[in-house]
Design a protein around this motif. Structure first.
Motif, PDB file in Angstrom:
ATOM      1  N   VAL A 264     -83.532 -30.659   6.298  1.00  0.00           N
ATOM      2  CA  VAL A 264     -82.074 -30.225   6.608  1.00  0.00           C
ATOM      3  C   VAL A 264     -81.187 -30.364   8.235  1.00  0.00           C
ATOM      4  N   ARG A 265     -82.541 -29.976   8.663  1.00  0.00           N
ATOM      5  CA  ARG A 265     -82.219 -30.023  10.191  1.00  0.00           C
ATOM      6  C   ARG A 265     -81.798 -31.200  10.966  1.00  0.00           C
ATOM      7  N   ASP A 266     -82.579 -32.524  10.352  1.00  0.00           N
ATOM      8  CA  ASP A 266     -82.193 -33.878  10.500  1.00  0.00           C
ATOM      9  C   ASP A 266     -80.541 -34.628  10.559  1.00  0.00           C
ATOM     10  N   VAL A 267     -79.981 -33.758   9.562  1.00  0.00           N
ATOM     11  CA  VAL A 267     -78.805 -33.908   8.550  1.00  0.00           C
ATOM     12  C   VAL A 267     -77.834 -32.951   9.832  1.00  0.00           C
ATOM     13  N   LEU A 268     -78.134 -31.720   9.993  1.00  0.00           N
ATOM     14  CA  LEU A 268     -77.102 -31.064  11.004  1.00  0.00           C
ATOM     15  C   LEU A 268     -77.470 -31.177  12.684  1.00  0.00           C
ATOM     16  N   LYS A 269     -78.538 -31.989  13.114  1.00  0.00           N
ATOM     17  CA  LYS A 269     -78.430 -32.420  14.784  1.00  0.00           C
ATOM     18  C   LYS A 269     -77.268 -33.868  14.093  1.00  0.00           C
ATOM     19  N   TRP A 270     -77.963 -34.866  13.207  1.00  0.00           N
ATOM     20  CA  TRP A 270     -76.547 -35.767  12.925  1.00  0.00           C
ATOM     21  C   TRP A 270     -75.894 -35.598  12.951  1.00  0.00           C
ATOM     22  N   ARG A 271     -74.988 -34.748  12.778  1.00  0.00           N
ATOM     23  CA  ARG A 271     -74.149 -34.270  13.010  1.00  0.00           C
ATOM     24  C   ARG A 271     -73.670 -33.655  13.666  1.00  0.00           C
ATOM     25  N   ALA A 272     -74.337 -33.190  14.855  1.00  0.00           N
ATOM     26  CA  ALA A 272     -74.126 -32.367  16.103  1.00  0.00           C
ATOM     27  C   ALA A 272     -72.749 -32.257  16.811  1.00  0.00           C
ATOM     28  N   GLY A 273     -71.406 -32.930  16.247  1.00  0.00           N
ATOM     29  CA  GLY A 273     -70.817 -32.700  17.166  1.00  0.00           C
ATOM     30  C   GLY A 273     -69.446 -31.862  16.162  1.00  0.00           C
ATOM     31  N   GLU A 274     -70.017 -32.137  15.329  1.00  0.00           N
ATOM     32  CA  GLU A 274     -68.813 -31.128  14.434  1.00  0.00           C
ATOM     33  C   GLU A 274     -69.053 -29.400  14.295  1.00  0.00           C
ATOM     34  N   TYR A 275     -68.237 -28.993  14.648  1.00  0.00           N
ATOM     35  CA  TYR A 275     -67.607 -26.792  15.226  1.00  0.00           C
ATOM     36  C   TYR A 275     -68.163 -26.594  13.683  1.00  0.00           C
ATOM     37  N   PHE A 276     -68.855 -25.969  13.542  1.00  0.00           N
ATOM     38  CA  PHE A 276     -69.355 -24.684  12.776  1.00  0.00           C
ATOM     39  C   PHE A 276     -68.695 -23.603  13.643  1.00  0.00           C
ATOM     40  N   LEU A 277     -67.830 -22.586  12.842  1.00  0.00           N
ATOM     41  CA  LEU A 277     -67.847 -21.619  12.862  1.00  0.00           C
ATOM     42  C   LEU A 277     -67.790 -20.518  12.137  1.00  0.00           C
ATOM     43  N   PRO A 278     -68.422 -19.526  11.208  1.00  0.00           N
ATOM     44  CA  PRO A 278     -68.503 -18.908  10.642  1.00  0.00           C
ATOM     45  C   PRO A 278     -67.869 -17.310  11.107  1.00  0.00           C
ATOM     46  N   VAL A 279     -67.278 -17.448  10.152  1.00  0.00           N
ATOM     47  CA  VAL A 279     -66.402 -15.937  10.352  1.00  0.00           C
ATOM     48  C   VAL A 279     -66.341 -14.006  10.260  1.00  0.00           C
ATOM     49  N   PRO A 280     -66.685 -13.182  10.612  1.00  0.00           N
ATOM     50  CA  PRO A 280     -66.763 -11.259   9.626  1.00  0.00           C
ATOM     51  C   PRO A 280     -66.334 -11.557   8.650  1.00  0.00           C
ATOM     52  N   GLU A 281     -66.500 -10.564   7.888  1.00  0.00           N
ATOM     53  CA  GLU A 281     -66.166 -10.307   6.503  1.00  0.00           C
ATOM     54  C   GLU A 281     -65.035  -9.960   6.495  1.00  0.00           C
ATOM     55  N   ASP A 282     -64.335  -9.142   7.878  1.00  0.00           N
ATOM     56  CA  ASP A 282     -63.657  -8.089   7.626  1.00  0.00           C
ATOM     57  C   ASP A 282     -62.187  -9.121   8.578  1.00  0.00           C
ATOM     58  N   THR A 283     -62.464 -10.215   8.396  1.00  0.00           N
ATOM     59  CA  THR A 283     -61.801 -11.402   8.394  1.00  0.00           C
ATOM     60  C   THR A 283     -59.946 -11.050   7.609  1.00  0.00           C
ATOM     61  N   SER A 284     -58.693 -11.190   8.402  1.00  0.00           N
ATOM     62  CA  SER A 284     -57.686 -11.753   7.400  1.00  0.00           C
ATOM     63  C   SER A 284     -57.757 -12.675   7.336  1.00  0.00           C
ATOM     64  N   VAL A 285     -57.190 -12.850   5.967  1.00  0.00           N
ATOM     65  CA  VAL A 285     -56.904 -13.997   4.818  1.00  0.00           C
ATOM     66  C   VAL A 285     -55.349 -14.889   6.191  1.00  0.00           C
ATOM     67  N   LYS A 286     -55.396 -13.566   6.178  1.00  0.00           N
ATOM     68  CA  LYS A 286     -54.144 -15.079   7.479  1.00  0.00           C
ATOM     69  C   LYS A 286     -54.452 -15.732   8.838  1.00  0.00           C
ATOM     70  N   ASP A 287     -55.959 -14.808   9.070  1.00  0.00           N
ATOM     71  CA  ASP A 287     -56.977 -15.716  10.481  1.00  0.00           C
ATOM     72  C   ASP A 287     -57.583 -17.001   9.753  1.00  0.00           C
ATOM     73  N   ALA A 288     -58.603 -16.675   8.669  1.00  0.00           N
ATOM     74  CA  ALA A 288     -58.863 -17.184   7.929  1.00  0.00           C
ATOM     75  C   ALA A 288     -58.422 -18.750   7.456  1.00  0.00           C
TER      76      ALA A 288
END
Length: 133
Positions: free
Chosen positions: A91-115
């Motif tokens: 899996v790491r090989d694929v993630l490294k290959w896509r290295a420029g892709e933005y990844f942003l996990p959000v906390p569960e308490d994020t508002s629906v509007k912000d999500a």
């Protein structure tokens, strides 16, 4: 419902209140998992993507999708995908290959509007519980 009412609702409603609607049990993969194992997990659970966990760093490091795997092999193997080739990659090989892709996990308490605002710029946004990761 007026635009102002909808905006107020979305701004005050946390994403965590919506996650139980689907009844989906979370599946994840580990960055060092073999790619064929991750693909089987996607297939067995009839899902299109998996959040990826990096054991070394103790954090989520990306999202792996069926399309990512197909694109990776189209690029790396000139479409000649054998089981031996699939077993050679993680899996790491694929993630490294896509290295420029933005990844942003959000906390569960994020508002629906912000999500929703975040989703305008990203394809997928994983929810995380900051206490349990």
């Amino acid at each position: 419902m007026s635009d102002a009412s909808l905006s107020a609702f979305l701004g005050s409603t946390q994403v965590s209140s919506l996650k139980h609607v689907t009844g989906t049990i979370l599946q994840i993969c580990v960055a060092d998992d073999r790619l064929d194992d991750a693909l089987l997990k996607l297939q067995d659970n009839n899902i299109h993507s998996l959040p990826c966990w990096d054991k070394e760093k103790g954090e989520y490091c990306g999202i792996l999708s069926v399309l990512d795997i197909a694109s990776f092999f189209a690029h790396k193997c000139n479409k000649d995908v054998s089981s031996e080739k699939m077993e050679a990659f993680t899996v790491r090989d694929v993630l490294k290959w896509r290295a420029g892709e933005y990844f942003l996990p959000v906390p569960e308490d994020t508002s629906v509007k912000d999500a929703i605002t975040i989703l305008f710029n990203l394809h997928r946004v994983p929810l995380v519980n900051p206490e349990t990761n």
